[in-house]
Design an enzyme around this catalytic site. Structure first.
Site, PDB file in Angstrom:
ATOM      1  CE  LYS A   1      44.050  23.695 -19.914  1.00  0.00           C
ATOM      2  NZ  LYS A   1      43.139  24.442 -19.111  1.00  0.00           N
TER       3      LYS A   1
ATOM      4  CE  LYS B   1      37.955  24.720 -24.727  1.00  0.00           C
ATOM      5  NZ  LYS B   1      38.073  24.808 -23.323  1.00  0.00           N
TER       6      LYS B   1
ATOM      7  CE  LYS C   1      40.592  32.843 -20.941  1.00  0.00           C
ATOM      8  NZ  LYS C   1      40.285  31.686 -20.082  1.00  0.00           N
TER       9      LYS C   1
HETATM   10  N1  AQP Z   1      35.590  26.898 -27.094  1.00  0.00           N
HETATM   11  C1  AQP Z   1      34.620  27.117 -26.213  1.00  0.00           C
HETATM   12  N2  AQP Z   1      33.322  26.947 -26.558  1.00  0.00           N
HETATM   13  C2  AQP Z   1      32.314  27.186 -25.685  1.00  0.00           C
HETATM   14  N3  AQP Z   1      32.524  27.598 -24.421  1.00  0.00           N
HETATM   15  C3  AQP Z   1      33.790  27.780 -24.017  1.00  0.00           C
HETATM   16  N4  AQP Z   1      34.321  28.199 -22.861  1.00  0.00           N
HETATM   17  C4  AQP Z   1      35.682  28.204 -22.952  1.00  0.00           C
HETATM   18  N5  AQP Z   1      36.047  27.819 -24.193  1.00  0.00           N
HETATM   19  C5  AQP Z   1      34.907  27.544 -24.887  1.00  0.00           C
HETATM   20  C6  AQP Z   1      33.536  28.552 -21.679  1.00  0.00           C
HETATM   21  O1  AQP Z   1      33.989  29.819 -21.194  1.00  0.00           O
HETATM   22  C7  AQP Z   1      33.868  29.835 -19.782  1.00  0.00           C
HETATM   23  C8  AQP Z   1      35.146  30.286 -19.156  1.00  0.00           C
HETATM   24  O2  AQP Z   1      36.162  29.357 -19.408  1.00  0.00           O
HETATM   25  P1  AQP Z   1      37.578  29.539 -18.732  1.00  0.00           P
HETATM   26  O3  AQP Z   1      38.324  30.584 -19.479  1.00  0.00           O
HETATM   27  O4  AQP Z   1      37.446  29.786 -17.308  1.00  0.00           O
HETATM   28  O5  AQP Z   1      38.272  28.169 -18.866  1.00  0.00           O
HETATM   29  P2  AQP Z   1      38.288  27.168 -20.051  1.00  0.00           P
HETATM   30  O6  AQP Z   1      36.984  26.531 -20.232  1.00  0.00           O
HETATM   31  O7  AQP Z   1      39.419  26.232 -19.775  1.00  0.00           O
HETATM   32  O8  AQP Z   1      38.614  28.143 -21.263  1.00  0.00           O
HETATM   33  P3  AQP Z   1      39.935  28.170 -22.058  1.00  0.00           P
HETATM   34  O9  AQP Z   1      39.974  29.252 -23.046  1.00  0.00           O
HETATM   35  O10 AQP Z   1      40.156  26.785 -22.589  1.00  0.00           O
HETATM   36  O11 AQP Z   1      40.992  28.543 -20.929  1.00  0.00           O
HETATM   37  P4  AQP Z   1      42.410  27.951 -20.651  1.00  0.00           P
HETATM   38  O12 AQP Z   1      43.066  27.715 -21.985  1.00  0.00           O
HETATM   39  O13 AQP Z   1      43.089  29.034 -19.841  1.00  0.00           O
HETATM   40  O14 AQP Z   1      42.202  26.691 -19.865  1.00  0.00           O
HETATM   41  C9  AQP Z   1      33.443  28.433 -19.336  1.00  0.00           C
HETATM   42  O15 AQP Z   1      32.053  28.428 -19.089  1.00  0.00           O
HETATM   43  C10 AQP Z   1      33.785  27.586 -20.536  1.00  0.00           C
HETATM   44  O16 AQP Z   1      32.949  26.457 -20.638  1.00  0.00           O
END
Ligand code: AQP
Length: 327
Positions: free
Chosen positions: A112, A193, A196
């Site tokens: 990040k 990847k 969000k």
């Molecule tokens: N691209 C992905 N592929 C597989 N698994 C994923 N997860 C997130 N993105 C992928 C899984 O979803 C769960 C919840 O994730 P989260 O939203 O709490 O946080 P994150 O992993 O940081 O997801 P984002 O979309 O990348 O969120 P932001 O951008 O807000 O930080 C977890 O089990 C994660 O592994």
């Protein structure tokens, strides 16, 4: 006893990566014996959210998404992280046994920052709060996508440090990552990847013209349909792999690899993907609409879930307080 726990940040609408990497496993696992807990990580979302109304809406959206996709409140506890303030108490106890070096090695934090995000202290200590979430309920299994594996491993380290210093207060959990790479790390429309915060995601419940627009954003290139291609070089196929039965997927790959007059163009692959997304999430989309019209039902599930989870977390925090000399 098996205690399965996982959480999802309420930092935006949930996407295909959240579904295939996490939620699909969560819904399937609730059929297995043991306790099942899923929480909406709204404290974590506060590391990036600055709009109170949006934070509340996003938390409700995570609840709607889980319930629409089949999480059964009779089998699994669904709750808001902030309904259990004990996790913040536990996070402090854990922070005091966590080295800076451990947190400095976090890939997610480093990624990040590398992408230009100005970090706050909450983002840096995110893995400690996540450890508190996991350890508060005596979780044994944590089903997450590949990107969260390191955070669960950090939780193991932190629990071991605490137990080493103060005695066996905390259960050391195990991560459970989907074994297939295409599920463990779902790509975004740009091939990175799906995330969000990277602006490259496709919302699970997207439909109609907006779904078409989202699929049209998946990166392609200017190679003509008849040119034989390595299927792994076609991003659209990585999306189709998520939805299609194995035999149909193999046929699409074969046609792309062979090229020639019978090979599909990117437009064909997009049409098939839209059809598959509609078919997979159509019924859940209808359930989400029903839940949207019944907010009291969703609130009741979250309130009951919060009460249940909070009692467990309180017991863990009290045990840890006594162990480290605060009581
Ligand atoms: N691209 C992905 N592929 C597989 N698994 C994923 N997860 C997130 N993105 C992928 C899984 O979803 C769960 C919840 O994730 P989260 O939203 O709490 O946080 P994150 O992993 O940081 O997801 P984002 O979309 O990348 O969120 P932001 O951008 O807000 O930080 C977890 O089990 C994660 O592994």
């Amino acid at each position: 006893m098996t205690v399965v726990l996982s959480g999802i940040q309420s930092s935006g609408r949930l996407h295909l990566g959240n579904y295939f990497g996490a939620i699909r496993q969560h819904v399937a696992l609730q059929q297995e014996p043991g306790e099942h807990l899923y929480f909406i990580a709204d404290y974590h979302a506060l590391t990036s959210s600055r709009d109170p109304a949006e934070l509340r809406d996003n938390a409700r959206e995570v609840a709607l998404t889980y319930l629409a996709l089949g999480l059964d409140p009779a089998r699994a506890t669904l709750f808001r992280q902030s309904d259990v303030p004990e996790v913040c108490e536990l996070a402090w106890l854990l922070a005091c046994v966590t080295s800076m070096g451990l947190l400095e090695r976090a890939h997610s934090y480093k990624d990040k920052v590398a992408k230009g995000l100005k970090p706050n202290v909450g983002l840096f200590t995110y893995p400690v709060l996540m450890a508190a979430d996991i350890l508060a309920y005596g979780s044994t299994v944590v089903p997450v996508g590949k990107d969260q594996q390191q955070h669960v491993e950090m939780t193991q380290d932190i629990a071991q440090s605490f137990n080493h210093l103060y005695g066996p207060c905390l259960t050391v959990p195990q991560p459970r990552i989907p074994s297939e790479e295409h599920l463990a790390k779902v790509p975004g429309v740009d091939g990175e990847k799906m995330s969000k915060s990277y602006g490259n995601s496709i919302w699970i419940f997207e439909e109609g013209k907006l779904l078409k627009n989202a699929v049209n954003r998946i990166t392609t290139d200017s190679r003509p349909p008849e040119e034989p291609k390595d299927p792994s070089s076609v991003l659209l196929l990585r999306f189709l792999e998520l939805f299609l039965p194995a035999d149909e997927f193999a046929q699409w790959c074969e046609r792309v690899r062979a090229g020639g007059a019978g090979a599909p163009g990117y437009g064909h692959l997009k049409l098939r993907l839209i059809e598959a997304i509609e078919a997979t999430f159509g019924p859940a989309r209808a359930r989400r609409k029903h839940l949207l019209e019944n907010p009291a039902e969703v609130e009741r599930v979250l309130a009951e879930g919060g009460t249940h989870a909070r009692a467990q977390a309180r017991a863990t925090v009290d045990r840890c307080y006594r162990a480290c000399g605060l009581r």
